[in-house]
Design a protein around this motif. Structure first.
Motif: not given
Ligand SMILES: N[C@@H](CCC(=O)N[C@@H](CS)C(=O)NCC(=O)O)C(=O)O
Length: 227
Positions: A1-5, A20-28, A55-59, A65-72
């Motif tokens: 999974m390669t997340i790009t913001l 949120a990505l940092l606090l959930t230790k989600t690589p991005f 959420l994935e390469e070429n996805g 932003s708030k949708a992304l935040l709540r999703y994360i």
């Protein structure tokens, strides 16, 4: 999974998502574009605005932003080493706090955008660079900081005090990505006529920001606006 913001090289509305990505230790990949790159990218985004996240390469690009935040917050909280940013038993408290912070941002927005986007307020393009425009921006921002900001800080102080003083909705772990980014907007010194010391008379708030910025996942991220 390669997340790009993807966002501009500013904090802005993407900062809560980065936190949120940092606090959930989600690589991005924290992809920060330069403003001249934007005109080519804009028509390829779902709603013509940034941030977008894949959420994935070429996805597909996902937006808002708030949708992304709540999703994360609800999706990337399974790892035992990550914080649960959206615990079910705190949902109402979290959403209430986000609502208050959004109301604060809305209240400040005329004073902010009269400088950034004066045509929205019936002024000509370039108004903010004129002497009259500068005086107007100054009056509006200084008046808001003096008369309005204390009210919003008071609401946040009440939450902090009620919930034990550490984080907005209590407990030992943060759920505070929106509030911290909003408060930093006033202390980073990037807004003309907003004194970066404007929170100094509110020790509970200052301590709160310090506590958040001292979290191992956040420590060292900011070199400005940290009291
Ligand atoms: N509600 C959206 C707002 C996004 C938004 O307004 N983005 C601005 C930057 S903060 C943007 O992309 N502006 C460039 C443009 O409109 O061309 C979100 O939270 O993601």
């Amino acid at each position: 999974m390669t997340i790009t913001l993807t966002y501009f090289d500013i904090e802005g509305v993407a900062e809560p998502v980065r936190l949120a990505l940092l606090l959930t230790k989600t690589p991005f990949e924290d992809h920060r574009i330069k403003f001249p790159e934007w005109s080519a990218l804009k028509p390829t985004t779902p709603f013509g605005v940034l941030p977008v996240m894949t959420l994935e390469e070429n996805g597909p690009m996902r937006s808002q932003s708030k949708a992304l935040l709540r999703y994360i917050g609800t999706t990337y909280n399974a790892s035992p080493s990550s914080y649960n940013l959206y615990p079910a038993d705190k949902l109402l408290d979290i959403e209430e706090a986000i609502g208050v912070v959004e109301d604060m941002n809305t209240s400040f927005s005329p004073a902010l955008y009269i400088g950034m986007n004066p045509t929205r307020f019936g002024h000509p393009e370039g108004y903010g660079k004129t002497e009259e425009g500068q005086a107007k921006i100054r009056t509006m921002r200084e008046a808001w900081i003096t008369s309005e900001l204390p009210k919003w800080l008071g609401f946040l102080e009440t939450m902090l005090t009620k919930n034990g003083g550490t984080f907005l909705v209590g407990g030992d772990t943060p759920t505070d990505c929106v509030a911290i980014a909003a408060l930093r907007n006033f202390t980073r010194g990037h807004l003309d006529y907003v004194n970066p010391e404007c929170l100094a008379g509110h020790p509970t708030i200052v301590q709160y920001i310090q506590t958040f910025c001292a979290l191992p996942e956040i420590q060292g991220k900011y070199t400005d606006g940290v009291h």
